[in-house]
Design an enzyme around this catalytic site. Structure first.
Site, PDB file in Angstrom:
ATOM      1  N   CYS A  98     -18.002  14.289 -29.929  1.00 16.55           N
ATOM      2  CA  CYS A  98     -19.255  13.618 -30.284  1.00 16.55           C
ATOM      3  C   CYS A  98     -19.460  12.460 -29.311  1.00 16.55           C
ATOM      4  O   CYS A  98     -18.623  11.559 -29.231  1.00 16.55           O
ATOM      5  CB  CYS A  98     -19.173  13.111 -31.718  1.00 16.55           C
ATOM      6  SG  CYS A  98     -20.352  11.824 -32.170  1.00 16.55           S
ATOM      7  N   CYS A 127     -19.557   8.978 -30.872  1.00 15.97           N
ATOM      8  CA  CYS A 127     -18.205   8.621 -31.314  1.00 15.97           C
ATOM      9  C   CYS A 127     -17.335   8.274 -30.107  1.00 15.97           C
ATOM     10  O   CYS A 127     -16.514   7.354 -30.154  1.00 15.97           O
ATOM     11  CB  CYS A 127     -17.577   9.766 -32.097  1.00 15.97           C
ATOM     12  SG  CYS A 127     -18.597  10.402 -33.442  1.00 15.97           S
TER      13      CYS A 127
END
Length: 468
Positions: free
Chosen positions: A394, A397
């Protein structure tokens, strides 16, 4: 036992349950008690208690820190999100909208931030920029002034030093781009399951000094677990030297802090008209409730407070670096830059006044040869974790993971550079100890994330108070 060792070991030890009262039928525990009853009061025989930290952070520090982080100097972070994972090839990229990162256009970033490092005065930066350009060419050009040649060699020596705890991005790479952190907030993205578990599993299993025979409680990738396994793990942990035990608790605290953010900024409603983000009580309970997590949740929150005190201590130690007259938070806006430095120093002096600072002097004490080897192991393990961030599927992230590991790595660098900080010149570049703009931005934003977590814990306490 030496007082400092007793203090540190007590601090790192588990916190006992508060007295439960006597006689009569006890009222059922609230959800708040199940999450927080073991995370209140004094932290064993340490003079620091959770309530003091909460009060200091939530009412004296948090509001001003948030204001500082909203300024141009701290909101723009240069990062390379295209670096390949150095450990495995089969990365599953998150295709959700909320995993994406909005990159800055060139004209959105202040010219002062783009043009140089701006760690010192404008005059000093002319020398620094020339040094950095020469260093990128790979050699000391004899046509450069003697002063610049000397500075280049000093700079190279610093960059290759053993005091850096992170493998930082090459911000001169064409793949490195500016990101506005305010437009890319850390929050729940939907990135979860085996891919996310694998990242944390590699961090805990291969980089926290843990032998394979010792099983970590509640490991989602391990088959079966029980009370005996938990007891074995914590017996092993408490038997470690203080540095290795601290390392595990720092990583656990970082993990806990990230989970607090995801629970506090959760996507509650997603329609064509709007997205509503807010506190997800169920998500928080699943991660931190003492019963649902078999006692792990409260331990994780205690580790979050440990991480807070470590980063708070680092900021208190680096005050002289920022107090020097030559240093400025340069963006090109003189009025704003002056105001931001004033606010920065107010925050740092507030941090310095905290009466119950962590005592790091017991770290890497004792036999010098053994201590140096342990410090090197500590540093290399943390550098490895910073590299693992390039394996996160991600992108949002990955962004916040890279920033927060660099921020914690910078805090560790500060804690173990006390003599270098004390010997800094009063003006001009400091070659033995200096912080790049990347390190400064990551240091304060990482602490801002931990500070936000502590503030959010107060919000969750209130939300859970009447839930059973």
């Amino acid at each position: 036992m030496d007082h400092r060792w007793g203090f540190l070991i007590g601090f790192l030890g588990a916190v006992g349950l508060l007295g439960s009262g006597h006689g009569g039928q006890q009222p059922p525990e609230t959800a708040a008690q199940r999450c927080f009853c073991q995370v209140s009061g004094y932290l064993d025989d340490c003079t620091c208690d959770v309530e003091t930290i909460d009060k200091f952070n939530n009412y004296r520090l948090f509001p001003r820190l948030q204001k500082l982080l909203e300024s141009d100097y701290f909101r723009y972070y240069k990062v390379n999100l295209k670096r390949p994972c150095p450990f495995w090839n089969d990365i599953s990229q998150c295709g959700r909208r909320d995993c994406a990162v909005k990159l800055c256009q060139s004209d959105e970033v202040p010219d002062g931030i783009k043009s140089a490092s701006y760690k010192y005065s404008e005059e000093a930066n002319n020398l620094i920029e020339e040094c950095e350009q020469a260093e990128r060419l790979g050699a000391v050009d004899e046509s450069l002034s003697e002063e610049t040649q000397k500075a280049v060699l000093q700079w190279t020596k610093h960059d290759d030093s053993s005091d850096n705890f992170c493998e930082a991005d090459d911000i001169q790479s064409p793949d490195a781009e500016y990101v506005d952190l305010l437009l890319n907030p850390e929050r729940y993205t939907g990135y979860k399951g085996p891919d996310a578990w694998m990242i944390w599993n590699v961090i805990y299993e291969e980089n926290c000094f843990k032998p394979q025979a010792i099983k970590r409680p509640l490991n989602p990738l391990a088959s079966g677990h029980g009370k005996s396994e938990e007891n074995t793990f914590y017996s092993w942990l408490e038997g470690l030297c203080v540095e290795k035990r601290a390392f595990y608790r720092l990583i656990s605290g970082l993990h806990a802090s990230i989970n607090v953010h995801l629970s506090a900024r959760y996507l509650l409603q997603d329609t064509w008209l709007e997205k509503i983000w807010g506190h997800n009580i169920t998500e928080f309970q699943q991660r931190f409730d003492g019963i649902l997590t078999e006692g792990e949740g409260p331990r994780r929150l205690k580790n979050l407070y440990f991480l807070y005190l470590i980063e708070l201590r680092a900021l208190s130690k680096v005050v002289p670096f920022f107090e020097r007259q030559d240093f400025q938070l340069f963006t090109g806006n003189k009025v704003q830059d002056a105001e931001n430095k004033m606010l920065l120093l107010e925050i740092l002096h507030e941090i310095k006044s905290f009466p119950l600072h962590f005592d790091e002097n017991s770290f890497f004490a004792g036999d010098k040869k053994e201590a140096n080897k342990l410090k090197e192991d500590f540093r290399l393990h943390f550098r490895n974790i910073s590299r693992i961030m390039d394996c996160v599927g991600c992108l949002k992230c990955r962004l916040w993971g890279k920033l927060q590991t660099q921020g914690l790595g910078t805090a560790l660098k500060i804690l173990f550079s006390e003599k270098l900080i004390a010997n800094m010149p009063e003006s001009g570049p400091s070659y033995e100890f200096h912080l790049t703009r990347q390190e400064i931005v990551s240091l304060f934003n990482a602490f801002g994330r931990i500070s936000t977590s502590v503030k959010e814990l107060e919000n969750f306490r209130n939300l859970l108070q009447n839930i059973h």
